[in-house]
Design an enzyme around this catalytic site. Structure first.
Site, short mmCIF file in Angstrom:
data_model
loop_
_atom_site.label_atom_id
_atom_site.label_comp_id
_atom_site.label_asym_id
_atom_site.label_seq_id
_atom_site.Cartn_x
_atom_site.Cartn_y
_atom_site.Cartn_z
N SER A 162 -90.96 35.39 85.52
CA SER A 162 -89.78 35.42 84.88
C SER A 162 -88.94 36.60 85.54
CB SER A 162 -89.95 35.76 83.31
OG SER A 162 -88.96 35.63 82.51
N ASP A 396 -86.74 25.03 81.51
CA ASP A 396 -86.54 26.51 81.12
C ASP A 396 -85.50 26.74 80.08
OD1 ASP A 396 -86.98 29.35 81.40
OD2 ASP A 396 -87.83 29.00 83.18
N HIS A 424 -91.71 27.94 80.16
CA HIS A 424 -91.31 29.23 80.83
C HIS A 424 -92.76 30.08 80.95
CE1 HIS A 424 -88.80 32.50 82.48
NE2 HIS A 424 -89.61 33.42 81.50
#
Length: 447
Positions: A162, A396, A424
């Site tokens: 991320s 996502d 994610h």
């Protein structure tokens, strides 16, 4: 650029592993290194070779550095990261660095910020906690840890989850000479100068997730309305401050995770059940709802989240402005459903969280700051020579597929695993499967 190793402790854990806990001193501002330092914490883990005693060759195993998501969150210990075994099997030693201001690395809180002076000085200090300086820390630590390595073994590998992927692309832009390879998981950053185009896409994805939620749990349409009405009519406290309707809406942050819909349903069901039986929310329910946020313990997330998209422009409370233009998020609007919000930071959070309230003025200053330096060098990315392996998720909710695809097209030589079967947090939720795919990218050839 220098990092000083100031402390190191070692211990063995079952499974023939050696864990080291490391403390480094680095400059607060690398452009003015004499104006103060930060204490950074990192934890490394590696396998011990038979007879399970450290040797010189063991110490010089190639490094794989984990760049944590966020911004604003410290690293979990190695045993709580399911992918570590795969990395160790591949011959790495893994470094978990608490990014500056997080975990045990000179933690940023309202009280530690108060030591810096007034809101203007606090905001100026916080400008040093974005990806550019996180990467400078990494590069300084790399040089420190590999000082005794042969020249051809001093580069290290990184894996970014991320926001950690955002940092990885900053690393590729600023210090590619320090990298042997980069793995990126749901973290190809939008190459933008301000957050409006990011949140425009994020709200689109959030609409999909709200519809999926109410389709799976149609009975929650009325339950959520009842909870919102109760929170609007009552002053409800929670461990970190006030449980407002907007705070409850922020549970939608979980929508984009594996199992996220069910997690929110559990909280909705519990809150609704409390109101049906008792007419109020019990302490366990309020604590569970409060714990799903956590911004009081990770204030960097709230105060710097929008700035991670800023290069030479101000954010001006982007998510707040876009939310106000969409009646689906207005709890007072006459709508069939009340939608949850997602990975956004709102001005009202600095009223409902007691910890954030103390840094509200600094947050306002940062929201209007324009002189954010560049985080990415697109020219450098187009001539990139570092092997890059990226997992990109079609669905996502946090890093929109279109933005990730545009960025991938600008990184020379990148290889992608693109899937619509993972969300994610796949690095945590589907560790083995994802790591197999990433290493397959590295080990496969198409020519």
């Amino acid at each position: 650029m220098a990092a000083k190793l100031v402390d190191k402790s070692l211990h063995n854990v079952p499974g023939k592993l050696r864990v080291a806990e490391l403390l480094f001193d680095v400059p607060v501002n690398y452009n003015r290194p004499n104006e103060g330092t930060l204490r950074l914490f990192a934890r490394s883990v590696r396998r011990l070779a038979p007879p399970f005693e450290a040797s010189k060759d063991d110490k010089q195993l190639p490094w794989l550095v984990y760049l944590q998501g966020g911004p604003g969150f410290g690293c979990r210990p190695p045993q709580e990261n399911g992918w570590v075994g795969t990395a160790l099997d591949k011959g790495y030693q893994v470094l978990f660095l608490d990014q500056r201001g997080t975990g045990l690395s000179s933690t940023i809180t309202a009280s530690t910020l108060a030591l810096k002076g007034n809101a203007v000085k606090q905001a100026e200090y916080l400008k040093n906690f974005r990806a550019d300086n996180i990467v400078r820390d990494c590069e300084a630590i790399r040089r420190c840890l590999t000082v005794d390595y042969p020249e051809d073994k001093r580069k290290w590998s990184i894996i970014g989850q991320s926001f950690g992927g955002f940092c990885a692309v900053t690393y590729l832009s600023m210090f590619p000479e320090g990298l042997a390879e980069a793995f990126i998981c749901g973290g190809l950053p939008p190459l933008v100068n301000e957050p409006d185009p990011v949140y425009a896409r994020t709200y689109e994805k959030l609409e999909e997730r709200n519809k999926a939620y109410y389709s799976k749990f149609p009975q929650d349409v009325e339950r959520v309305k009842k909870i919102m009405q109760y929170l609007k009519a009552n002053d409800v406290s929670c461990p970190s401050g006030k449980l407002t309707p907007e705070r409850f809406q922020q549970l939608g942050l979980i929508f984009g995770m594996h199992g996220g819909l069910d997690s929110i349903h559990e909280l909705v069901l519990r809150a609704w059940n409390d109101l049906e039986i008792f007419g109020f929310l019990t302490h366990p329910t309020r604590a569970l709802i409060d714990g799903a946020g956590g911004f009081d313990s990770n204030v960097i997330y709230a105060i710097l989240h929008e700035s991670i998209y800023c290069q030479g422009q101000a954010s001006n409370w982007s998510a707040d402005r876009l939310r106000s233009a969409n009646p689906s998020y207005n709890i007072d609007a006459d709508r069939p459903e009340i939608w949850f919000t997602g990975e956004m930071v709102y001005k009202d959070m600095f009223d409902s969280y007691a910890e954030l309230n103390e840094i509200k003025e600094a947050a306002d200053i940062l929201a209007t700051t324009e002189d954010w330096p560049a985080l990415y060098d697109e020219v450098q990315l187009t001539k990139n020579e570092v092997p890059v392996y990226a997992a990109t998720y079609v669905d996502d909710m946090y890093v929109h597929f279109s933005h990730a695809s545009n960025t991938a097209a600008k990184i020379k030589g990148i290889k992608q695993f693109i899937t619509n079967t993972m969300y994610h947090n796949a690095l945590r939720a589907r560790s083995d499967e994802l790591m197999q795919q990433l290493f397959a990218l590295r080990e496969d050839t198409i020519d």
